[in-house]
Design an enzyme around this catalytic site. Structure first.
Site, short mmCIF file in Angstrom:
data_model
loop_
_atom_site.label_atom_id
_atom_site.label_comp_id
_atom_site.label_asym_id
_atom_site.label_seq_id
_atom_site.Cartn_x
_atom_site.Cartn_y
_atom_site.Cartn_z
N GLY A 518 0.74 -1.29 -0.13
CA GLY A 518 -0.13 0.02 -0.09
C GLY A 518 0.67 1.22 0.00
N GLY A 520 0.51 5.67 0.77
CA GLY A 520 -0.40 6.74 0.85
C GLY A 520 0.54 7.77 0.80
N GLY A 521 -0.20 9.25 1.13
CA GLY A 521 0.55 10.49 1.04
C GLY A 521 1.89 10.27 1.70
N PHE A 522 1.73 9.92 2.74
CA PHE A 522 3.04 10.05 3.81
C PHE A 522 3.69 8.76 4.14
CE2 PHE A 522 -0.91 11.04 5.98
CZ PHE A 522 -0.89 10.34 7.14
N VAL A 525 3.40 1.10 2.80
CA VAL A 525 3.27 -0.12 3.51
C VAL A 525 3.85 -1.38 2.81
CG1 VAL A 525 1.78 -1.44 5.15
CG2 VAL A 525 1.32 1.16 4.86
N LYS A 539 5.32 -0.18 8.22
CA LYS A 539 4.81 1.14 7.42
C LYS A 539 5.97 2.20 7.57
CE LYS A 539 1.18 4.80 8.30
NZ LYS A 539 -0.09 4.60 9.05
N ASP A 639 -9.80 10.20 13.70
CA ASP A 639 -10.01 9.90 12.23
C ASP A 639 -10.53 8.57 12.38
OD1 ASP A 639 -10.11 10.17 9.76
OD2 ASP A 639 -8.06 9.63 9.57
#
Ligand SMILES: *[C@@H]1O[C@H](CO)[C@@H](O)[C@H](O)[C@H]1NC(C)=O
Ligand SMILES: *[C@@H]1O[C@H](CO)[C@@H](O)[C@H](O)[C@H]1NC(C)=O
Ligand SMILES: *[C@@H]1O[C@H](CO)[C@@H](O)[C@H](O)[C@H]1NC(C)=O
Ligand SMILES: *[C@@H]1O[C@H](CO)[C@@H](O)[C@H](O)[C@H]1NC(C)=O
Ligand SMILES: *[C@@H]1O[C@H](CO)[C@@H](O)[C@H](O)[C@H]1NC(C)=O
Ligand SMILES: *[C@@H]1O[C@H](CO)[C@@H](O)[C@H](O)[C@H]1NC(C)=O
Ligand SMILES: *[C@@H]1O[C@H](CO)[C@@H](O)[C@H](O)[C@H]1NC(C)=O
Length: 819
Positions: A518, A520-522, A525, A539, A639
């Protein structure tokens, strides 16, 4: 075009010819012949029956309630199923029609026998030995005697409203001839009606249903498109792959023609009778004759649902048919409703507006652009009418080309195997989620990603912490493992351990692409495999996402989160804090996140049966209550959402990314908070107020989504509906309709479900003070007798809901990648 018709047909024909040659006229008169020679004619009452199985019959008929006469061809087994009509818009008034070949064999003519007026005709090269024949494919052809297998004319070139196996739609690039089907005007009137289906040949080939335009094309509007051909099926009609063994689809794209057709594969000797028809009601259907019930069975119908309606959500809109009826429309990442007030009134045709201008558009220089791509997964690709297509280009080349052209807004692979390249330089329209859909690469400004990073910077600490907590559990084990090279997870009682980079590299094959699960923006993974074969999720925070402060706080935050242990929190097993690397190691959850199940396809959805869903909700409540009232003070998660809740092997929920949580006591000044759209409480959306009650609100949305199977989303799709059903006393109607209803005699389950929805409504009240605390919620969920108040009607302000949050859920958050 069609000169290569089946030679088997020809053989059969020849045989027939000999059989019949002595008695053709008699046979024709008796209605059992399949052909008509020059000098013979067919009058009303007589028929031609196709050679071979006799599946098709040509003759005169009156449709529906009409008394007018038409010449047509129908299915012999189903006399009112006429698939071809000669004189569509010039009916005969009486039974005086006569079909014949003219004297020089250059025309097939339908005469009004009384007036000798020509009502319909087909012209071809004059042939002295012209003969008309109805073939066993259903094709009415004219050829030059029995010798030639070339057709001088064929009805398959002039389709009515039906496509039979062996026919085609599309365009000859040589002659410019086009094949398409046009619906009847009504059940009683076969003249060309409002709806037409064509094969679009600009961009990638795809089938399009049009309305209006008088058949000529000008002024017609698109009603429904199947999505582009992906090499195996039309991208928006994945169910076609269910029957493609019986009815293989074929798209030909050559210098000669771009056409679509399909076959019917014989089983047990005979090919099933099948047809694709554009109905005068504006629906396209694929029907198959079921001999046992003597009825047509529908295999496909389109448009199927509101999301099939062309461009329903406007430019850059994204339609989700699984959403509640009140709103199917959303925007692709990086975009928001162009006119929120129109959207609030369910007028979504204006579509969406880009949040941050592209680098190029802002004056940058093409190849040096800083823009990046976001993947929109599993969709019917946008209309490719103005897109440019290169079947030869690779994905990497495609991306490069898109970045190199300032007008490029998105790209995608042209076929399902990832080959070819489609580039959009216009608005993209008519995108929807579909099963087995394709990935669309959407170009967005760097800051759409950077924002995430910035928050990340602040957030790095919390995610880190979360990770750390998880790590902690596994960590002891990990530490041992690091020393002894055993499993990380063996000793969960110890705190989170720090592991060295070399170890991380060794379990992720040096962060190899193979292990990537995976991005993501930051963070990125990876799946890590320990030496004993057990798996962890690794991560790795992106360098670009890390501030100096983030780096400094990393260890402290990890330590804080490591102090949190609860069965409903995802375990942080270990962390790595070496040089510039900040890495968190979590337990690996192969069942992925809850949204994959709740909003997923049926088998997966149904797997979470009602009792299981109630258990999941209860476990989540306990986990959040623990965060709020844990040993070291209050932690706000901030979140909570379905994609942040992972499921373990037993489908028990594990709340992830409580890394975005901060210690409640910590100094909040200057922090960028994070709440995903659709989960944000009004006070947060409007005034940035972040309290424990914000989590309660998000929990309420999670609860209602879990039971309804409907995404609330940025348009507040779900909540007004839930509230309405409460007011109507029909709470059970909120339950996911894709699931079996709870048994009416299971009173306990019904009661629990109703109570649970009631609790959900208490959580989403406007005033934070009206909402229960998490521990009160746990009490209500676990006891059937505890008191519950009546919820107060929320205003469900859509302006608040649509206000772009600083950190939108563009990412689906970091944790979606966690699996
Ligand atoms: C049709 O054929 C019959 C003889 O088979 C003939 O009597 C009749 O005149 C023909 N009709 C026309 C319109 O040619
Ligand atoms: C039809 O066949 C005849 C004899 O076989 C031939 O002379 C004639 O050219 C053919 N006409 C066409 C249009 O093919
Ligand atoms: C197609 O097949 C899949 C799996 O075999 C099934 O889940 C799906 O419902 C089928 N679709 C239709 C429209 O029959
Ligand atoms: C069109 O749809 C109507 C209503 O479903 C049906 O009765 C009719 O037979 C259909 N017509 C064709 C040509 O399939
Ligand atoms: C929907 O909104 C568009 C502009 O976004 C407007 O042009 C159109 O008239 C509206 N349609 C209706 C039915 O209000
Ligand atoms: C393609 O371009 C034409 C002309 O600019 C425009 O009218 C049309 O809306 C565009 N179609 C799509 C699907 O973008
Ligand atoms: C960018 O794409 C558009 C549309 O395909 C094309 O007309 C234009 O020439 C391209 N520009 C460059 C620099 O390649």
């Amino acid at each position: 075009m069609r000169s290569t018709r089946q030679s088997s047909n020809l053989l059969r024909l020849v045989a027939f010819f000999f059989l019949l040659s002595g008695q053709t006229s008699a046979a024709a008169a008796a209605g059992v012949a399949d052909k008509l020679d020059k000098g013979q004619n067919l009058t009303d009452g007589q028929t031609l029956v196709s050679s071979g199985g006799g599946s098709y019959t040509l003759g005169f008929f009156s449709p529906g309630k009409s008394t007018k006469r038409y010449l047509g061809i129908w299915f012999t087994v189903s006399g009112d199923t006429v698939y071809w009509v000669a004189n569509r818009d010039r009916p005969l008034d009486g039974k005086s029609g006569v079909l014949l070949l003219n004297d020089d064999g250059s025309q097939l003519v339908l005469l009004d026998g009384g007036s000798r007026r020509t009502v319909w005709s087909a012209s071809f090269l004059a042939a002295s030995a012209a003969v008309v024949q109805l073939l066993d494919s259903g094709n009415l052809v004219v050829r030059n005697g029995s010798g030639g297998d070339a057709y001088l004319w064929q009805s398959f070139d002039q389709p009515s409203d039906t496509l039979l196996p062996g026919m085609k739609m599309g365009k000859s690039l040589w002659s410019g001839q086009e094949w398409f089907i046009t619906a009847w005007r009504s059940a009683d009137d076969p003249s060309p009606g409002d709806y037409r289906r064509t094969l679009a040949t600009d961009g990638l080939p795809e089938l399009v249903l049009w309305r209006g335009g008088g058949g000529g094309g000008g002024g017609a509007t698109k009603v429904y498109r199947t999505g582009p051909w992906n090499g195996r099926f039309f991208n928006g009609v994945p169910e076609a792959s269910n029957y493609s063994d019986k009815f293989p689809l074929q798209v030909t794209s050559s210098a000669r023609e771009v056409t679509y057709g399909y076959g019917s594969v014989a089983t047990a000797g005979a090919a099933p009778l099948t047809r694709v028809v554009v109905n005068y009601t504006g629906v396209v259907e694929r029907l198959v004759w079921d001999a046992s019930s003597r009825a047509w069975q529908r295999f496909f119908q389109g448009p199927r649902d509101p999301c099939d309606s062309y461009a329903r959500c406007g430019p850059f809109g994204l339609c989700d048919a699984d959403a509640a009826a009140t709103s199917f429309c959303g925007c692709v990442d990086g975009f928001t409703a162009a006119s929120p007030s129109a959207w609030a009134l369910r007028n979504t045709s204006g579509g969406c507006r880009r949040g941050v201008a592209l680098d190029c558009a802002a004056g940058g220089g093409g190849s040096r652009t800083t823009d990046k791509f976001k993947v929109v997964r599993g969709v019917k690709l946008p209309d490719t009418r103005n897109a440019s297509v290169d079947m030869g280009a690779t994905a990497a080349e495609c991306e490069r080309r898109c970045l190199g052209n300032c007008s490029c807004v998105a790209y995608a692979a042209a076929d399902i195997n990832g080959g070819g390249c489609v580039i959009w330089t216009d608005d993209i329209v008519d995108v929807r989620y579909v099963d087995r859909g394709q990935d669309l690469y959407l170009r967005l400004a760097k800051s759409e990603f950077v924002e995430t990073k910035r928050s990340l910077i602040v957030l790095v600490v919390p995610p880190v912490a979360a990770t750390i907590a998880i790590l902690l559990i596994a960590f002891g084990v990990w530490a041992i493992w690091c020393k002894k090279n055993h499993g990380i997870l063996d000793n969960p009682s110890m705190g989170v351990a720090s592991v060295n980079l070399a170890t991380i590299k060794s379990i992720t094959e040096n962060f190899s692409e193979n292990c990537l699960i995976g991005e993501g923006g930051f963070s990125t993974v990876y799946k890590g495999v320990q030496s004993d074969g057990r798996m962890v999720a690794v991560k790795r925070l992106k360098q670009s996402a890390l501030t100096n402060k983030g780096k400094k706080d990393f260890a402290r935050e990890v330590a804080v989160m490591a102090g949190l242990h609860h069965g409903s929190l995802l375990r942080l097993l270990a962390y790595c804090n070496e040089g510039n690397e900040r890495i968190l190691v979590y337990a690996y959850m192969k069942n992925k996140s809850l949204d994959n199940h709740i909003f997923g396809p049926l088998p997966r959805r149904a797997n979470l049966h009602w009792r299981r869903r109630l258990d999941i909700i209860q476990a989540i409540a306990k986990g959040v209550a623990y965060l709020h009232e844990g040993p070291d003070g209050s932690v706000i998660h901030r979140d909570l959402k379905l994609s942040n809740i992972l499921l373990d092997d037993e489908l028990k929920p594990k709340i992830a990314d409580f890394g975005t949580a901060k210690l409640f006591v910590a100094d909040q000044s200057g922090q960028t908070l994070v709440v995903s759209q659709g989960y944000a409480s009004p006070e947060y959306a409007l005034r940035d107020e972040m309290t424990l009650k914000c989590d309660v609100y998000s929990f309420g949305v999670v609860l209602l989504e879990t039971l309804s199977g409907v995404r609330n989303g940025s348009m507040q799709t779900l909540l007004p509906q839930a509230w309405r059903l409460w007011e109507q006393g029909n709470l059970m109607d909120l339950l996911d309709p894709a699931m079996a209803r709870p048994a009416p005699d299971d009173a306990e389950l019904l009661y629990d479900l109703e109570r649970c929805i009631h609790i959900g409504l208490l959580c989403i009240q406007d005033m934070a003070d009206d909402r229960p605390t998490m521990s009160e919620i746990v009490a209500m969920l676990t006891s059937r007798t505890s008191q519950m108040e009546q919820p107060k009607r929320p205003t469900l302000d859509s302006r608040a809901a649509m206000r772009p949050l600083r950190q939108s859920d563009v990412q689906g958050s970091t944790t979606t990648d966690l699996t």
